[in-house]
Write a protein that holds these residues in place. Sequence first.
Motif, PDB file in Angstrom:
ATOM      1  N   ALA A 116      14.672 -16.419  -0.960  1.00 54.56           N
ATOM      2  CA  ALA A 116      14.041 -15.192  -1.448  1.00 54.56           C
ATOM      3  C   ALA A 116      12.988 -15.543  -2.491  1.00 54.56           C
ATOM      4  O   ALA A 116      13.036 -16.618  -3.086  1.00 54.56           O
ATOM      5  CB  ALA A 116      15.093 -14.267  -2.056  1.00 54.56           C
ATOM      6  N   PRO A 117      12.027 -14.642  -2.723  1.00 58.33           N
ATOM      7  CA  PRO A 117      11.065 -14.889  -3.799  1.00 58.33           C
ATOM      8  C   PRO A 117      11.723 -14.719  -5.157  1.00 58.33           C
ATOM      9  O   PRO A 117      12.669 -13.944  -5.297  1.00 58.33           O
ATOM     10  CB  PRO A 117       9.992 -13.817  -3.567  1.00 58.33           C
ATOM     11  N   ALA A 118      11.241 -15.444  -6.141  1.00 54.51           N
ATOM     12  CA  ALA A 118      11.756 -15.287  -7.504  1.00 54.51           C
ATOM     13  C   ALA A 118      11.518 -13.865  -8.002  1.00 54.51           C
ATOM     14  O   ALA A 118      12.336 -13.301  -8.726  1.00 54.51           O
ATOM     15  CB  ALA A 118      11.099 -16.299  -8.434  1.00 54.51           C
ATOM     16  N   ASP A 119      10.396 -13.256  -7.609  1.00 53.82           N
ATOM     17  CA  ASP A 119      10.074 -11.878  -7.961  1.00 53.82           C
ATOM     18  C   ASP A 119       9.935 -11.072  -6.678  1.00 53.82           C
ATOM     19  O   ASP A 119       9.182 -11.476  -5.786  1.00 53.82           O
ATOM     20  CB  ASP A 119       8.760 -11.802  -8.746  1.00 53.82           C
ATOM     21  N   PRO A 120      10.634  -9.933  -6.552  1.00 52.96           N
ATOM     22  CA  PRO A 120      10.530  -9.123  -5.332  1.00 52.96           C
ATOM     23  C   PRO A 120       9.087  -8.711  -5.055  1.00 52.96           C
ATOM     24  O   PRO A 120       8.319  -8.449  -5.980  1.00 52.96           O
ATOM     25  CB  PRO A 120      11.392  -7.899  -5.641  1.00 52.96           C
ATOM     26  N   LEU A 121       8.736  -8.664  -3.789  1.00 51.44           N
ATOM     27  CA  LEU A 121       7.389  -8.274  -3.377  1.00 51.44           C
ATOM     28  C   LEU A 121       7.392  -6.800  -2.993  1.00 51.44           C
ATOM     29  O   LEU A 121       8.142  -6.393  -2.112  1.00 51.44           O
ATOM     30  CB  LEU A 121       6.953  -9.108  -2.166  1.00 51.44           C
ATOM     31  N   LYS A 122       6.536  -6.012  -3.665  1.00 58.23           N
ATOM     32  CA  LYS A 122       6.467  -4.583  -3.361  1.00 58.23           C
ATOM     33  C   LYS A 122       5.046  -4.079  -3.519  1.00 58.23           C
ATOM     34  O   LYS A 122       4.283  -4.575  -4.343  1.00 58.23           O
ATOM     35  CB  LYS A 122       7.384  -3.782  -4.281  1.00 58.23           C
ATOM     36  N   LEU A 123       4.729  -3.075  -2.734  1.00 58.95           N
ATOM     37  CA  LEU A 123       3.500  -2.306  -2.903  1.00 58.95           C
ATOM     38  C   LEU A 123       3.931  -0.853  -2.977  1.00 58.95           C
ATOM     39  O   LEU A 123       4.389  -0.296  -1.984  1.00 58.95           O
ATOM     40  CB  LEU A 123       2.546  -2.522  -1.729  1.00 58.95           C
ATOM     41  N   ASP A 124       3.818  -0.265  -4.152  1.00 58.18           N
ATOM     42  CA  ASP A 124       4.338   1.081  -4.382  1.00 58.18           C
ATOM     43  C   ASP A 124       5.830   1.082  -4.016  1.00 58.18           C
ATOM     44  O   ASP A 124       6.591   0.327  -4.555  1.00 58.18           O
ATOM     45  CB  ASP A 124       3.532   2.118  -3.600  1.00 58.18           C
ATOM     46  N   ASP A 125       6.230   1.889  -3.034  1.00 55.29           N
ATOM     47  CA  ASP A 125       7.648   1.951  -2.665  1.00 55.29           C
ATOM     48  C   ASP A 125       7.974   1.093  -1.444  1.00 55.29           C
ATOM     49  O   ASP A 125       9.094   1.108  -0.952  1.00 55.29           O
ATOM     50  CB  ASP A 125       8.060   3.404  -2.408  1.00 55.29           C
ATOM     51  N   LEU A 126       6.988   0.340  -0.951  1.00 53.54           N
ATOM     52  CA  LEU A 126       7.219  -0.485   0.240  1.00 53.54           C
ATOM     53  C   LEU A 126       7.578  -1.916  -0.130  1.00 53.54           C
ATOM     54  O   LEU A 126       6.814  -2.595  -0.819  1.00 53.54           O
ATOM     55  CB  LEU A 126       5.954  -0.527   1.108  1.00 53.54           C
ATOM     56  N   PRO A 127       8.736  -2.414   0.330  1.00 56.62           N
ATOM     57  CA  PRO A 127       9.015  -3.839   0.149  1.00 56.62           C
ATOM     58  C   PRO A 127       8.137  -4.636   1.110  1.00 56.62           C
ATOM     59  O   PRO A 127       7.801  -4.165   2.195  1.00 56.62           O
ATOM     60  CB  PRO A 127      10.500  -3.957   0.517  1.00 56.62           C
ATOM     61  N   LEU A 128       7.751  -5.818   0.697  1.00 53.80           N
ATOM     62  CA  LEU A 128       6.842  -6.640   1.503  1.00 53.80           C
ATOM     63  C   LEU A 128       7.499  -7.943   1.924  1.00 53.80           C
ATOM     64  O   LEU A 128       8.265  -8.535   1.183  1.00 53.80           O
ATOM     65  CB  LEU A 128       5.580  -6.982   0.696  1.00 53.80           C
ATOM     66  N   SER A 129       7.159  -8.397   3.116  1.00 56.28           N
ATOM     67  CA  SER A 129       7.450  -9.770   3.504  1.00 56.28           C
ATOM     68  C   SER A 129       6.339 -10.642   2.922  1.00 56.28           C
ATOM     69  O   SER A 129       5.323 -10.129   2.435  1.00 56.28           O
ATOM     70  CB  SER A 129       7.475  -9.900   5.029  1.00 56.28           C
ATOM     71  N   LYS A 130       6.498 -11.950   2.999  1.00 60.31           N
ATOM     72  CA  LYS A 130       5.456 -12.829   2.464  1.00 60.31           C
ATOM     73  C   LYS A 130       4.149 -12.649   3.230  1.00 60.31           C
ATOM     74  O   LYS A 130       3.073 -12.559   2.640  1.00 60.31           O
ATOM     75  CB  LYS A 130       5.907 -14.283   2.517  1.00 60.31           C
ATOM     76  N   THR A 131       4.234 -12.571   4.570  1.00 57.79           N
ATOM     77  CA  THR A 131       2.987 -12.463   5.330  1.00 57.79           C
ATOM     78  C   THR A 131       2.329 -11.093   5.186  1.00 57.79           C
ATOM     79  O   THR A 131       1.113 -10.992   5.295  1.00 57.79           O
ATOM     80  CB  THR A 131       3.192 -12.796   6.824  1.00 57.79           C
ATOM     81  N   SER A 132       3.108 -10.027   4.937  1.00 57.73           N
ATOM     82  CA  SER A 132       2.455  -8.736   4.720  1.00 57.73           C
ATOM     83  C   SER A 132       1.732  -8.719   3.374  1.00 57.73           C
ATOM     84  O   SER A 132       0.662  -8.125   3.238  1.00 57.73           O
ATOM     85  CB  SER A 132       3.440  -7.571   4.840  1.00 57.73           C
ATOM     86  N   ALA A 133       2.279  -9.410   2.366  1.00 59.64           N
ATOM     87  CA  ALA A 133       1.569  -9.540   1.084  1.00 59.64           C
ATOM     88  C   ALA A 133       0.283 -10.341   1.264  1.00 59.64           C
ATOM     89  O   ALA A 133      -0.763  -9.987   0.715  1.00 59.64           O
ATOM     90  CB  ALA A 133       2.469 -10.204   0.050  1.00 59.64           C
ATOM     91  N   LEU A 134       0.361 -11.415   2.047  1.00 57.76           N
ATOM     92  CA  LEU A 134      -0.844 -12.207   2.323  1.00 57.76           C
ATOM     93  C   LEU A 134      -1.866 -11.398   3.120  1.00 57.76           C
ATOM     94  O   LEU A 134      -3.071 -11.517   2.908  1.00 57.76           O
ATOM     95  CB  LEU A 134      -0.478 -13.492   3.075  1.00 57.76           C
ATOM     96  N   ALA A 135      -1.382 -10.569   4.048  1.00 63.21           N
ATOM     97  CA  ALA A 135      -2.291  -9.721   4.833  1.00 63.21           C
ATOM     98  C   ALA A 135      -3.034  -8.740   3.943  1.00 63.21           C
ATOM     99  O   ALA A 135      -4.221  -8.466   4.153  1.00 63.21           O
ATOM    100  CB  ALA A 135      -1.509  -8.976   5.911  1.00 63.21           C
ATOM    101  N   LEU A 136      -2.350  -8.198   2.929  1.00 64.49           N
ATOM    102  CA  LEU A 136      -3.015  -7.289   1.997  1.00 64.49           C
ATOM    103  C   LEU A 136      -4.135  -8.003   1.245  1.00 64.49           C
ATOM    104  O   LEU A 136      -5.199  -7.434   0.997  1.00 64.49           O
ATOM    105  CB  LEU A 136      -1.997  -6.706   1.011  1.00 64.49           C
ATOM    106  N   ASN A 137      -3.897  -9.256   0.879  1.00 64.83           N
ATOM    107  CA  ASN A 137      -4.961 -10.049   0.250  1.00 64.83           C
ATOM    108  C   ASN A 137      -6.114 -10.266   1.216  1.00 64.83           C
ATOM    109  O   ASN A 137      -7.286 -10.126   0.864  1.00 64.83           O
ATOM    110  CB  ASN A 137      -4.417 -11.401  -0.207  1.00 64.83           C
ATOM    111  N   ASP A 138      -5.779 -10.615   2.456  1.00 61.27           N
ATOM    112  CA  ASP A 138      -6.790 -10.891   3.473  1.00 61.27           C
ATOM    113  C   ASP A 138      -7.614  -9.648   3.796  1.00 61.27           C
ATOM    114  O   ASP A 138      -8.816  -9.728   4.042  1.00 61.27           O
ATOM    115  CB  ASP A 138      -6.084 -11.411   4.739  1.00 61.27           C
ATOM    116  N   TYR A 139      -6.969  -8.493   3.764  1.00 60.20           N
ATOM    117  CA  TYR A 139      -7.633  -7.230   4.086  1.00 60.20           C
ATOM    118  C   TYR A 139      -8.882  -7.009   3.245  1.00 60.20           C
ATOM    119  O   TYR A 139      -9.898  -6.525   3.726  1.00 60.20           O
ATOM    120  CB  TYR A 139      -6.648  -6.080   3.871  1.00 60.20           C
TER     121      TYR A 139
END
Length: 199
Positions: A116-139
């Motif tokens: 697991a990540p040391a810090d949970p990944l979230k965008l507002d109320d949505l939990p994120l996987s690692k690749t969805s967080a990376l996709a948001l950066n890529d977007y």
Amino acid sequence: MSRENQSKHLKAALLGVAVCAIIVSFRLFGGGPERLVPYLSEPVISVTGDAPVLGSAAEDYESLVENADYYAAFAMGEAGGHGWSDNHSTQDMADAAALSWCEEYDAGCRVITRIAPADPLKLDDLPLSKTSALALNDYQSRPSTKAIALSETGVWGMSWGQDTKKSAVTVALEKCQQRLNMGFPDRRTYGTCRLVWFD
């Protein structure tokens, strides 16, 4: 210029600087694609059972520990059967997927390792996987017209270079929807996709 006029000009200048600072802060930390997504922290590996030492289970285990996109899990059964999962939006989802794969081959499956990540990944109320967080950066670097959709299970879909906003949104939602049944052996659909950003 009198002291009174100098004081008025100084106050006006300071007010202008303050307004600019507020605008810049909003663009950096407010809503929309300009907002920075969560920091991708180092993975934390929690071991609750003995790692496999022979065969494909040992190979899969070693590969998962070295290469997994968190959230991830590895499960072992009573007779040596195993299952693993990675890149889910929560540890519960990763555990469920690993157990589901293990139970296809064995009984008495239990999770022996979690990543697991040391810090949970979230965008507002949505939990994120690692690749969805990376996709948001890529977007942010993709050309318009574009859209990105996410699910609460960590699945995502993105489109860019579309002719209209409607087609960008449609393609992003369709790509997200196609991925919803990935990661589980029963191929059921887990979660729902929703539009996050479009421009």
